[in-house]
Design an enzyme around this catalytic site. Structure first.
Site, PDB file in Angstrom:
ATOM      1  CD  GLU A  55     -15.258  -2.033 -17.228  1.00 10.95           C
ATOM      2  OE1 GLU A  55     -16.323  -1.584 -16.774  1.00 10.95           O
ATOM      3  OE2 GLU A  55     -14.365  -2.495 -16.523  1.00 10.95           O
ATOM      4  CB  ALA A  80      -8.842  -2.328  -9.100  1.00  9.60           C
ATOM      5  NE  ARG A  81     -13.266   2.228 -11.833  1.00  6.52           N
ATOM      6  CZ  ARG A  81     -14.096   1.617 -10.997  1.00  6.52           C
ATOM      7  NH1 ARG A  81     -14.009   0.320 -10.780  1.00  6.52           N
ATOM      8  NH2 ARG A  81     -15.040   2.305 -10.388  1.00  6.52           N
ATOM      9  CG  HIS A 134     -17.203  -3.172 -13.604  1.00  2.00           C
ATOM     10  ND1 HIS A 134     -16.584  -2.053 -14.100  1.00  2.00           N
ATOM     11  CD2 HIS A 134     -17.220  -3.017 -12.253  1.00  2.00           C
ATOM     12  CE1 HIS A 134     -16.255  -1.249 -13.092  1.00  2.00           C
ATOM     13  NE2 HIS A 134     -16.638  -1.817 -11.963  1.00  2.00           N
ATOM     14  CB  ALA A 173     -20.128  -3.479  -6.342  1.00  2.00           C
ATOM     15  CG  ASP A 228      -2.076   0.957   1.095  1.00  2.00           C
ATOM     16  OD1 ASP A 228      -3.101   0.537   0.523  1.00  2.00           O
ATOM     17  OD2 ASP A 228      -1.974   2.122   1.504  1.00  2.00           O
TER      18      ASP A 228
HETATM   19  C1  3PG Z   1     -17.085   0.374  -7.722  1.00  2.00           C
HETATM   20  O1  3PG Z   1     -16.251   1.225  -8.018  1.00  2.00           O
HETATM   21  O2  3PG Z   1     -17.849   0.501  -6.754  1.00  2.00           O
HETATM   22  C2  3PG Z   1     -17.174  -0.883  -8.515  1.00  2.00           C
HETATM   23  O3  3PG Z   1     -16.285  -0.877  -9.574  1.00  2.00           O
HETATM   24  C3  3PG Z   1     -18.585  -1.217  -8.951  1.00  2.00           C
HETATM   25  O4  3PG Z   1     -19.018  -0.513 -10.072  1.00  2.00           O
HETATM   26  P1  3PG Z   1     -20.594  -0.527 -10.439  1.00  2.00           P
HETATM   27  O5  3PG Z   1     -21.247   0.401  -9.486  1.00  2.00           O
HETATM   28  O6  3PG Z   1     -20.684  -0.047 -11.842  1.00  2.00           O
HETATM   29  O7  3PG Z   1     -21.098  -1.913 -10.270  1.00  2.00           O
END
Ligand code: 3PG
Length: 317
Positions: free
Chosen positions: A274, A244-245, A292, A295, A175
């Protein structure tokens, strides 16, 4: 009445909580190119990562008082510019950490046992070619006992560490902040016990050279954290995961690493381009992909929706 545009969806419980507080909540998606004409009528906008809230759009919305990002990454919003205009910008940094961590673990297990290939090949040739497929997937590996390198040791990195330790892995964390981090080990079976493991932040060099799996958990970066030079330092046969990205790994270098065998496999949930990632990456036999969805669990969506609703209520009332 406060008018809120929810442009990338919201859990019903969050929407209800807003409506109970007399917010007008519109959840019909407005296409990006129409926002410039339609967003000015709203007091607040809630987005995920799909909708972009850039300077030009902000300039057309003098009534906008709040931009809320359901999720963590705010690279789709010109945050500093919005704040300079007096607009509150918020996100929900805690709501989805465990969900992202579990997706990473899913990719680790899938790649360790070739499940991503097996799921594709069994329906088409599993009947006629069972023995050959069994043989071609016979060199799987255990996750237990292996070392996981976590780049970026914030909320998601720590959740991942906690789960990985529970699975019997060794964890190395890198980190930008130095020091030790106490990672809580969580299980309903440990109810009432405060069990933590202290992890000392390592150097990137140590992480790259000693890890069997590497997972990235940093915000969007201007240039890749893992490029050809870093991949060359890794243990041969390393498995890389990126949730992550897209730009945090150099995709050309990754493909080269996969082709040479330096990287044995990659699990990718995020991509440079994307929503139209490059086809050679998606179709690579050593890559397991997901669109993606780090979340995207019912639990995270609900947490995000409720946290957003509370944030808006607090701001406007
Ligand atoms: C985030 O940054 O919270 C995640 O990459 C999720 O992205 P999303 O809200 O498009 O699902």
């Amino acid at each position: 009445m406060i008018k809120v545009l929810v442009n990338d969806g919201m859990h019903q419980d969050g929407k209800t909580r807003l409506e109970e507080a007399n917010f007008q909540v519109d959840t019909n998606n407005i296409p990006q190119d129409e926002l410039i004409n339609r967003l000015p009528e709203y007091d607040a906008v809630i987005v995920r990562s799909a909708t972009k809230i850039r300077k030009e759009l902000i300039d057309q919305c003098p009534n906008l008082k709040l931009i809320a990002r359901g999720g963590v990454g705010m690279d789709n919003i010109d945050v500093e510019y919005a704040r300079s205009k007096g607009i509150k910008v918020m996100n929900t940094p805690k709501a989805s950490s465990q969900s992202v961590a579990e997706l990473v673990i899913g990719h680790m297990f899938s790649l360790s046992r070739f499940l991503h290939r097996s799921y594709l090949e069994m329906p088409t040739s599993g009947h006629s070619n069972f023995k050959a497929l069994k043989k071609s997937y016979a060199k799987g590996q255990l996750v237990r006992g292996k070392t996981l390198g976590i780049i970026g040791f914030g909320r998601i990195g720590q959740e991942l560490a906690s789960s990985a330790i529970g699975m019997g892995m060794n964890v190395i964390a890198y980190d930008i902040r130095d020091g030790n981090v106490d990672v809580p080990i969580k299980s309903p079976m440990l109810e009432g016990q405060n069990f933590t493991i202290s992890i000392k932040i390592s150097t990137m060099e140590t992480l790259l050279t000693k890890s069997d799996f590497i997972s990235i958990h940093v915000p969007s970066t201007d240039k890749p954290i893992l490029g050809a030079a870093e991949i060359a330092k890794m243990k041969k046969g390393v498995i890389l995961i990126n949730s992550a990205r897209g730009g945090t790994i150099d995709e050309d270098a990754l493909i080269e690493g996969l082709n040479s065998g330096q990287v044995s496999a990659a699990g990718l949930d995020v991509f440079v381009n994307e929503p139209t990632p490059r086809a050679d990456l998606l179709g690579h036999p050593k890559v397991a992909c997901s669109p993606h969805i780090g979340a995207s669990t019912v639990e995270a969506q609900r947490n995000i929706g409720l946290e957003l609703a509370d944030g808006l209520r607090q701001h406007f009332q």
